[in-house]
Design a protein around this motif. Structure first.
Motif, short mmCIF file in Angstrom:
data_model
loop_
_atom_site.label_atom_id
_atom_site.label_comp_id
_atom_site.label_asym_id
_atom_site.label_seq_id
_atom_site.Cartn_x
_atom_site.Cartn_y
_atom_site.Cartn_z
N ALA A 172 0.80 -1.23 0.00
CA ALA A 172 0.00 0.00 0.00
C ALA A 172 0.83 1.28 0.00
CB ALA A 172 -0.97 -0.01 1.18
N VAL A 202 1.82 2.55 -3.54
CA VAL A 202 0.82 2.86 -4.55
C VAL A 202 0.90 4.30 -5.06
CG1 VAL A 202 -1.67 3.10 -4.95
CG2 VAL A 202 -0.77 1.02 -3.90
N PRO A 203 0.98 5.32 -4.18
CA PRO A 203 1.07 6.70 -4.71
C PRO A 203 2.30 6.91 -5.61
CG PRO A 203 0.42 6.75 -2.42
CD PRO A 203 0.83 5.34 -2.70
N TRP A 215 1.45 5.56 -8.98
CA TRP A 215 0.64 6.54 -9.72
C TRP A 215 1.51 7.66 -10.27
CZ3 TRP A 215 -3.39 7.03 -5.22
CH2 TRP A 215 -4.25 5.93 -5.23
N ALA A 273 -5.89 -0.54 -6.72
CA ALA A 273 -5.13 0.67 -7.02
C ALA A 273 -5.15 1.03 -8.50
CB ALA A 273 -3.68 0.50 -6.56
N PHE A 303 -3.30 5.92 1.03
CA PHE A 303 -4.02 5.02 0.15
C PHE A 303 -4.61 3.93 1.03
CE2 PHE A 303 -4.14 0.99 -2.22
CZ PHE A 303 -5.14 1.31 -3.11
N ASN A 304 -5.90 3.99 1.22
CA ASN A 304 -6.58 3.05 2.11
C ASN A 304 -7.65 2.26 1.37
OD1 ASN A 304 -6.71 6.05 3.88
ND2 ASN A 304 -5.22 4.49 4.42
N PRO A 323 -12.08 3.75 3.58
CA PRO A 323 -10.83 4.51 3.42
C PRO A 323 -10.77 5.67 4.40
CG PRO A 323 -11.70 3.94 1.27
CD PRO A 323 -12.75 3.54 2.27
N THR A 372 -1.28 8.03 8.13
CA THR A 372 -2.51 8.67 7.65
C THR A 372 -3.05 9.62 8.71
OG1 THR A 372 -3.05 6.84 6.18
CG2 THR A 372 -4.86 8.27 6.86
#
Length: 383
Positions: free
Chosen positions: A15, A18-19, A22, A46, A199-200, A275, A297
């Motif tokens: 997780a 993931v950003p 992107w 994702a 990213f949840n 999320p 987060t």
């Protein structure tokens, strides 16, 4: 550029990457994620392309087999001293040994120019060495493990590296660190900063997002906590938190466990896993299991936190959070099983302004770190 992303077979290990995936895609890179089947649902969630390799590990079931019936990890496992935290890399060394040849076959077909992997994915280092391409490792957060585990992996995987024609297990070309510097352990090697972008998973803004005049605390203890004999623990935390005056409790819990948890006080609202970034700005504090992504987060949103670690790196995370003044950690069975102490800890976080001040400062520190998009551009230009 073609980028191969790799992860150990735990979805929450992937997780944090993931950003960055992107960001790499937005910068024009082709990204392929390869991992054991455990991670593929997260990859699809994702919106990324994945190639499963090897057999499913089912880490929760594996860990459950080591627990005495009805007891959670905190009640069964000895907490390792800091110098022995490399132990937690052992299982991932075994996974690298089991899957590296299949990974190599995939990589030779796809021909990546860069590999990005989580902090204990050692097959990535072997692939990079054989293919002659850079490998970037991405930490999860507060990190008492990866330096020591990499040291041990260089010994444990030396024979495998030799079989592959390498002088030894290569080191990562670069290590990315989403942990704000003030929160990271002073003994952890310095990494390149990358901002934590939550990213949840996916979902819709919940209908209950608008709250009453009461203060709101979100309790999110993780799916694994429940699966590892944690229902009594979660029940106790929710009932104790509900005793804080003028406070409503939002508890993210898999619906399969609602009946087992039993009746809840009226102050507690059970909701399916949602999320966190979709509603965290409606909350005043968070109670959690001391997982890296969950903690970061909450820190990004500037929330005071109560950490209830169960095993592994979660203890160091709770301690660093408390040392920063942004939270409280209860890190042993006696204190976690004390409803009065849990209630009082939640109330302190809500009532005492120094926790809010420190938490907001932590959020500002995170906001000043380079974004995943900026780091992606830098990687593609330099490597």
């Amino acid at each position: 550029m073609r980028v191969l992303m790799m992860s150990t077979p735990v979805p929450t290990h992937f997780a944090p990457l993931v950003p960055l995936a992107w960001g790499l895609r937005a910068a024009g890179a082709e990204v392929l994620v390869t991992a054991q089947p455990d991670v593929m649902p997260m990859v699809r969630t994702a919106g990324l392309v994945g190639a499963p390799v090897g057999q499913e590990l089912d880490g929760d079931q594996h860990l459950l087999s080591f627990l005495t019936e009805g007891r959670r990890p905190l009640e069964c496992f000895t907490r390792f001293p800091p110098q022995e935290m490399g132990f937690y890399g052992r299982v991932w060394m075994d996974q690298a040994r089991a899957n590296v040849h299949t990974y190599l076959e995939l990589a030779r077909q796809w021909r990546p120019q860069l590999i990005v992997a989580d902090q204990v994915e050692y097959a990535s280092l072997l692939l990079g060495g054989v293919l002659g391409i850079p490998v970037v490792h991405h930490r999860w957060g507060v990190d008492p493990i990866s330096d020591l585990a990499l040291r041990d992996a260089r010994t444990e995987l030396a024979d495998l590296a030799e079989d592959l024609g390498l002088d030894g297990l290569p080191m990562p070309t670069e290590t990315l660190d989403p942990c704000p510097p003030s929160l990271q352990l002073p003994t952890t090697s310095q990494g390149k900063p990358i901002r934590h972008v939550p990213f949840n998973g996916f979902g819709e803004p919940p209908t209950w997002r608008t709250r009453s005049q009461k203060r709101r605390v979100v309790v999110t203890l993780g799916t694994r906590t429940l699966q590892l004999n944690g229902v009594p623990h979660v029940r106790r935390v929710l009932q104790a938190s509900a005793q804080v005056p003028d406070t409503e409790i939002i508890a993210t819990v898999i619906p399969d466990y609602w009946q087992e948890l039993g009746p809840m006080p009226p102050e507690v609202q059970l909701v399916p896993p949602t999320p966190l970034h979709l509603f965290i700005d409606s909350c005043d504090a968070m109670v959690h299991h001391s997982g890296s992504s969950t903690m970061l987060t909450a820190a990004t949103a500037g929330l005071p936190q109560l950490a209830l670690p169960q095993w592994s790196d979660q203890f160091a995370l709770g301690e660093q959070l408390q040392a920063a003044g942004a939270g409280i950690t209860l890190d042993d069975v006696t204190r976690q099983d004390n409803p009065t102490l849990i209630r009082d800890s939640v109330q302190q976080l809500l009532d005492q302004p120094q926790y809010h001040t420190a938490a907001k400062a932590l959020g500002q520190e995170i906001a000043a770190m380079p974004t995943p998009a900026e780091v992606a551009q830098d990687l593609l230009q330099k490597l």
